[in-house]
Each structure stands twice: as C-alpha cells, then as structure tokens.
Motif scaffolding. Structure first.
Motif, short mmCIF file in Angstrom:
data_model
loop_
_atom_site.label_atom_id
_atom_site.label_comp_id
_atom_site.label_asym_id
_atom_site.label_seq_id
_atom_site.Cartn_x
_atom_site.Cartn_y
_atom_site.Cartn_z
N LYS A 144 0.77 -1.17 0.12
CA LYS A 144 0.06 0.02 -0.01
C LYS A 144 0.83 1.20 0.02
O LYS A 144 0.68 2.33 -0.70
N ILE A 145 2.03 1.07 0.64
CA ILE A 145 2.87 2.31 0.79
C ILE A 145 3.30 2.62 -0.57
O ILE A 145 3.68 3.77 -1.34
N LYS A 146 3.80 1.35 -1.22
CA LYS A 146 4.61 1.38 -2.40
C LYS A 146 3.47 2.42 -3.60
O LYS A 146 3.85 3.14 -4.38
N GLU A 147 2.04 1.76 -3.35
CA GLU A 147 1.27 2.11 -4.43
C GLU A 147 0.93 3.79 -4.21
O GLU A 147 0.87 4.57 -5.14
N LEU A 148 0.88 4.24 -2.72
CA LEU A 148 0.74 5.61 -2.49
C LEU A 148 2.00 6.53 -3.02
O LEU A 148 1.42 7.45 -3.66
N CYS A 149 3.06 5.91 -2.88
CA CYS A 149 4.12 6.52 -3.43
C CYS A 149 4.04 6.81 -5.07
O CYS A 149 4.63 7.82 -5.50
N GLU A 150 3.78 5.59 -5.54
CA GLU A 150 3.97 5.68 -6.91
C GLU A 150 2.51 7.14 -7.34
O GLU A 150 2.94 7.41 -8.08
N THR A 151 1.43 6.72 -6.56
CA THR A 151 0.42 7.88 -7.13
C THR A 151 0.87 9.37 -6.79
O THR A 151 0.60 9.93 -7.62
N LEU A 152 1.55 9.39 -5.71
CA LEU A 152 1.88 10.59 -5.17
C LEU A 152 3.02 11.24 -6.39
O LEU A 152 2.97 12.54 -6.87
N SER A 153 3.68 10.29 -6.83
CA SER A 153 4.77 10.79 -7.94
C SER A 153 4.28 10.95 -9.13
O SER A 153 4.78 12.04 -10.04
N GLU A 154 3.02 10.44 -9.43
CA GLU A 154 2.25 10.81 -10.77
C GLU A 154 1.69 12.15 -10.56
O GLU A 154 1.67 12.68 -11.44
N ILE A 155 1.08 12.63 -9.36
CA ILE A 155 0.62 13.80 -9.16
C ILE A 155 1.54 14.92 -9.56
O ILE A 155 1.39 15.83 -9.77
N ASP A 156 2.80 14.77 -8.68
CA ASP A 156 3.90 15.71 -8.62
C ASP A 156 5.08 15.11 -8.66
O ASP A 156 5.67 15.08 -7.41
N PRO A 157 5.66 14.68 -9.90
CA PRO A 157 6.87 14.14 -9.66
C PRO A 157 8.17 14.78 -8.89
O PRO A 157 8.81 14.26 -8.10
N LEU A 158 8.26 16.20 -9.03
CA LEU A 158 9.22 16.77 -8.37
C LEU A 158 9.04 16.87 -6.79
O LEU A 158 9.88 16.82 -6.07
N GLU A 159 7.63 17.05 -6.52
CA GLU A 159 7.39 17.18 -5.03
C GLU A 159 7.46 15.97 -4.30
O GLU A 159 8.02 15.92 -3.19
#
Length: 175
Positions: free
Chosen positions: A158-173
């Motif tokens: 779940k943490i991995k999925e969340l990190c991937e989702t967040l990186s898709e939203i704003d890769p730099l942030e």
C-alpha cells in the motif's frame, strides 16, 4: 495552500482505507494457497553436529525460503520427539521471520502469502502430535508471526502504491 490541504486529506483517506482493508484481509488465511506445501526439506537439523554450518550458510539465503526450512527442521524435531532441538529451530525461525517482517519487499507479496500458507499447513499436520502446552509454545506463536508478516507485506504494498500515485501527481514534489 488549499490545494495542499486537499491533497493531504486525500492521502490521509487513502491510507485509512488501505490499512483498514489490510487489517480485515488478515482475518482469513489466503484461500488461493490453501494446499501449499513447504518447498524445502529440513536438511541439517539442530540435533546434528554440523548444524552450525547450516546456520552459517542460511544467513546468505532468501529469508522466505530459510523460514520454511526452519519450520521443516522444527517439524522433523517434533516428529522425532526432540523438543529441545525443535526449540533451537524455532529460535532460528524467529530470527528470519522478524527480519522479514521489518524489511519485506512488496514485490514478494504473493510468494509471502504462499509461504505463510505452506507454514500453516505444515503446523496443522503437527497439531495432533502436540499437547496443548506444546501448541501454545510452537504453533500459535508461529501462526501469529505469519499473520504479522502478511500484514507487513500488505502495508508495504500500500505504501508503494501511494508513493507511485503521489509521484504521478507531482513528480518533483514527491520524488
């Protein structure tokens, strides 16, 4: 500022939903692997003079497989009536299980579920040979540890999925 607050709330809701699914999913054992068997044999057992060599080489092995080997050793020692040697195998099992629980790779989720089912099946075969006190010492704690490992792998996923989702939203942030 409002955008960041909404994003934080969204992440918080995702985490709560994800963790609640993990907790409820752990109540049942994995159905898909209900007939899983240990993929390894006991090999050198704790009652052998050469067990220290086996223990040394196990340090370089895959923790999922070594865990199964330690359960196979435990099973063999219980079947032969050597409970002291079974306790040694149990202690070694905990070393690898604790390490695996702390550092499980989410990519190994399916293999971890299969392995946990195989361990549970092996222990179920032993239960008839054990007294209630011996079940409390050997079977119940191992089943609890396997539940904890499965919970860890699900949380890691779940943490991995969340990190991937967040990186898709704003890769730099969120890189």
């Amino acid at each position: 500022m409002l955008k960041r607050g909404i994003l934080t709330l969204f992440i918080f809701v995702l985490l709560i939903i994800g963790f609640s699914n993990v907790i409820f999913a752990q109540e049942d054992s994995p159905e898909e692997f209900s007939d899983a068997q240990l993929e390894t044999s006991a090999g050198t057992t704790p009652d052998s003079f050469f067990y220290f060599l086996d223990d040394f080489f196990d340090r370089f092995g895959d923790e999922l497989k070594v865990r199964e080997e330690k359960i196979a050793e435990l099973r063999e020692m219980i079947q032969s009536g050597n409970l002291d040697a079974a306790r040694i195998a149990l202690e070694r099992y905990y070393q690898y299980a604790d390490s695996l629980e702390r550092e499980i790779d989410p990519e190994k989720a399916e293999e971890a579920r299969r392995s946990a089912s195989a361990i549970r099946n092996a222990l179920a075969e032993l239960e008839e040979q054990l007294s209630e006190q011996e079940r409390e010492e050997f079977v119940n704690p191992i089943n609890d540890k396997e539940d904890a490992i499965l919970t860890s792998v699900e949380i890691a996923g779940k943490i991995k999925e969340l990190c991937e989702t967040l990186s898709e939203i704003d890769p730099l942030e969120y890189s």
